[in-house]
Design a protein around this motif. Sequence first.
Motif, PDB file in Angstrom:
ATOM      1  N   GLY A 108       0.153  -1.536  -0.149  1.00 31.88           N
ATOM      2  CA  GLY A 108       0.317   0.183  -0.213  1.00 31.88           C
ATOM      3  C   GLY A 108       1.002   1.166  -0.036  1.00 31.88           C
ATOM      4  O   GLY A 108       2.300   1.415   0.055  1.00 31.88           O
ATOM      5  N   VAL A 109       0.666   2.630  -0.052  1.00 32.38           N
ATOM      6  CA  VAL A 109       0.903   3.741  -0.215  1.00 32.38           C
ATOM      7  C   VAL A 109       0.538   4.380   0.637  1.00 32.38           C
ATOM      8  O   VAL A 109      -1.019   4.035   1.048  1.00 32.38           O
ATOM      9  N   ALA A 110       1.203   5.277   2.097  1.00 34.02           N
ATOM     10  CA  ALA A 110       0.960   5.932   3.604  1.00 34.02           C
ATOM     11  C   ALA A 110       1.219   7.616   1.890  1.00 34.02           C
ATOM     12  O   ALA A 110       2.094   7.705   2.226  1.00 34.02           O
ATOM     13  N   TRP A 111      -0.266   7.937   2.408  1.00 34.40           N
ATOM     14  CA  TRP A 111       0.375   9.955   2.539  1.00 34.40           C
ATOM     15  C   TRP A 111       0.087  10.312   3.786  1.00 34.40           C
ATOM     16  O   TRP A 111      -0.616  10.940   4.524  1.00 34.40           O
ATOM     17  N   VAL A 112       1.708  10.823   3.669  1.00 37.01           N
ATOM     18  CA  VAL A 112       1.809  11.920   5.030  1.00 37.01           C
ATOM     19  C   VAL A 112       2.076  13.835   4.222  1.00 37.01           C
ATOM     20  O   VAL A 112       2.964  13.832   4.171  1.00 37.01           O
ATOM     21  N   LEU A 113       0.923  14.443   4.653  1.00 39.79           N
ATOM     22  CA  LEU A 113       1.201  15.677   5.030  1.00 39.79           C
ATOM     23  C   LEU A 113       1.458  16.318   5.514  1.00 39.79           C
ATOM     24  O   LEU A 113       0.228  16.574   6.795  1.00 39.79           O
ATOM     25  N   PHE A 114       2.657  16.772   5.832  1.00 39.89           N
ATOM     26  CA  PHE A 114       2.441  17.940   7.235  1.00 39.89           C
ATOM     27  C   PHE A 114       1.665  19.945   6.250  1.00 39.89           C
ATOM     28  O   PHE A 114       2.300  20.315   5.305  1.00 39.89           O
ATOM     29  N   ASP A 115       1.293  20.432   7.657  1.00 43.02           N
ATOM     30  CA  ASP A 115       1.355  22.325   7.262  1.00 43.02           C
ATOM     31  C   ASP A 115       2.659  22.899   7.573  1.00 43.02           C
ATOM     32  O   ASP A 115       3.559  22.063   8.023  1.00 43.02           O
ATOM     33  N   ALA A 131       0.216  18.034  -3.953  1.00 46.31           N
ATOM     34  CA  ALA A 131       1.008  18.604  -3.368  1.00 46.31           C
ATOM     35  C   ALA A 131       2.444  17.854  -3.272  1.00 46.31           C
ATOM     36  O   ALA A 131       2.255  17.362  -4.440  1.00 46.31           O
ATOM     37  N   PRO A 132       3.769  18.571  -3.305  1.00 39.00           N
ATOM     38  CA  PRO A 132       4.897  18.245  -3.924  1.00 39.00           C
ATOM     39  C   PRO A 132       5.417  16.509  -3.229  1.00 39.00           C
ATOM     40  O   PRO A 132       6.038  16.872  -2.465  1.00 39.00           O
ATOM     41  N   TRP A 133       4.491  15.796  -3.182  1.00 39.88           N
ATOM     42  CA  TRP A 133       5.112  14.923  -2.690  1.00 39.88           C
ATOM     43  C   TRP A 133       6.717  13.712  -3.068  1.00 39.88           C
ATOM     44  O   TRP A 133       6.356  13.923  -4.145  1.00 39.88           O
ATOM     45  N   ARG A 134       6.720  13.546  -2.141  1.00 39.52           N
ATOM     46  CA  ARG A 134       8.817  12.564  -2.213  1.00 39.52           C
ATOM     47  C   ARG A 134       9.276  11.421  -1.799  1.00 39.52           C
ATOM     48  O   ARG A 134       7.846  11.063  -0.863  1.00 39.52           O
ATOM     49  N   GLU A 135       9.298  10.629  -2.478  1.00 42.26           N
ATOM     50  CA  GLU A 135       9.611   9.223  -1.377  1.00 42.26           C
ATOM     51  C   GLU A 135       9.945   9.632  -0.019  1.00 42.26           C
ATOM     52  O   GLU A 135      10.839  10.474  -0.223  1.00 42.26           O
ATOM     53  N   ALA A 136       9.283   8.308   1.008  1.00 37.21           N
ATOM     54  CA  ALA A 136      10.038   8.682   2.338  1.00 37.21           C
ATOM     55  C   ALA A 136      10.512   7.497   2.319  1.00 37.21           C
ATOM     56  O   ALA A 136      10.815   7.455   4.116  1.00 37.21           O
ATOM     57  N   GLY A 137      10.384   6.586   1.732  1.00 36.91           N
ATOM     58  CA  GLY A 137      10.668   5.265   2.398  1.00 36.91           C
ATOM     59  C   GLY A 137      10.004   4.405   2.603  1.00 36.91           C
ATOM     60  O   GLY A 137       8.086   4.520   2.019  1.00 36.91           O
ATOM     61  N   ALA A 174       5.063  14.790   2.064  1.00 38.62           N
ATOM     62  CA  ALA A 174       4.761  16.487   1.647  1.00 38.62           C
ATOM     63  C   ALA A 174       4.645  17.395   2.931  1.00 38.62           C
ATOM     64  O   ALA A 174       4.255  17.177   3.582  1.00 38.62           O
ATOM     65  N   ILE A 175       4.919  19.061   2.452  1.00 35.09           N
ATOM     66  CA  ILE A 175       4.411  19.726   3.274  1.00 35.09           C
ATOM     67  C   ILE A 175       3.871  20.941   2.589  1.00 35.09           C
ATOM     68  O   ILE A 175       4.151  21.759   1.679  1.00 35.09           O
TER      69      ILE A 175
END
Length: 348
Positions: A241-248, A288-294, A312-313
């Motif tokens: 699966g993919v988890a999307w972790v968005l920070f502000d 958002a400007p998503w990028r790989e985090a592992g 992404a932030i």
Amino acid sequence: MTDVSPDIALIRARLLEWYDRHARSLAWRAPPGTSQRPDPYRVWLSEVMLQQTTTPHATPYFQTFTSRWPTVSDLAAAQDAEVMAAWAGLGYYARARNLLACARAVAGEHGGVFPDTEAGLSALPGVGAYTAAAVAAIAFGRPANVVDGNVERVMARLFAVETPVPQARPELRRLAGLFINDQRPGDWAQALMDLGATVCRPKSPLCGTCPIADYCSGRVTGEPERYPFKTKKADRPQRKGVAWVLFDDQGRVAVETRPERGLLGGMLGLPTSDWTTGEPSQTPPFDAPWREAGTVEHVFTHFSLTLSVRTAIAAGREGARWMRTGEARAALPTVFAKALDRATAAID
């Protein structure tokens, strides 16, 4: 199974004498050999928490719950989200939903008082045969046959049962039932559990300190750790699966409440794709400007999961539910806490 006819009365006497000296001190217990009865609410709560969970891991959760919700009526009145957040990290989250359903039934239909029989307890939502027997014996002194994994192991070794588990379970339950009577049923149930947990361990059993070793057919074989026999478990399927972790920009993370039905139902979560044996969707929930985090790995009961973490932030995303990162970390189930930690490390 060896041809033995153990002295039931003597085994009971020896084990209870041992328990009086060596009983574990647990937050939900009353001292052994006394007339003091533990609170049924605390016994029930502990038994639910200890399903598929070790005592050291469950104990701080038990203390948190009984501090926040001292009675079953207090728990019944709690908000679902509060209880789910407090449960996060214990796993097997259907237990938390059943916990609330049972508490509300006791409060609403029984005036906040637990039924004092196995039959009455079994009629409560989410209370299975084992939990009903444990609460009946420990909290109400009923002569109930309380059989968990520790008791199964003790019986399998005591009688050298050759049939593998799970096929042997009816026989192991029958053997455990030979020892049930009206004398100290709660202490007897806990004595067997303690013996299995601390002496008759799965590996390297401490036969030299066992109070009933003289009657153990498994010890006579010279290989007590062979019991109980177990059938080989099938390999767990692998899902992705993919988890999307968005920070502000205020130190918050986007979270969501998962659907009530299904895995981790009703729990706080991070936005994710479906968890599938094929290729998961790569479509993010927000622009958002998503990028790989592992990646992170997690093992559930019936499958193993590899989550690819994207982070992404971005501030001001319409439709996002924001939560302080530290608060979210404490409330998220373990699999999502792992993903959040991975994303946080990537951002830092």
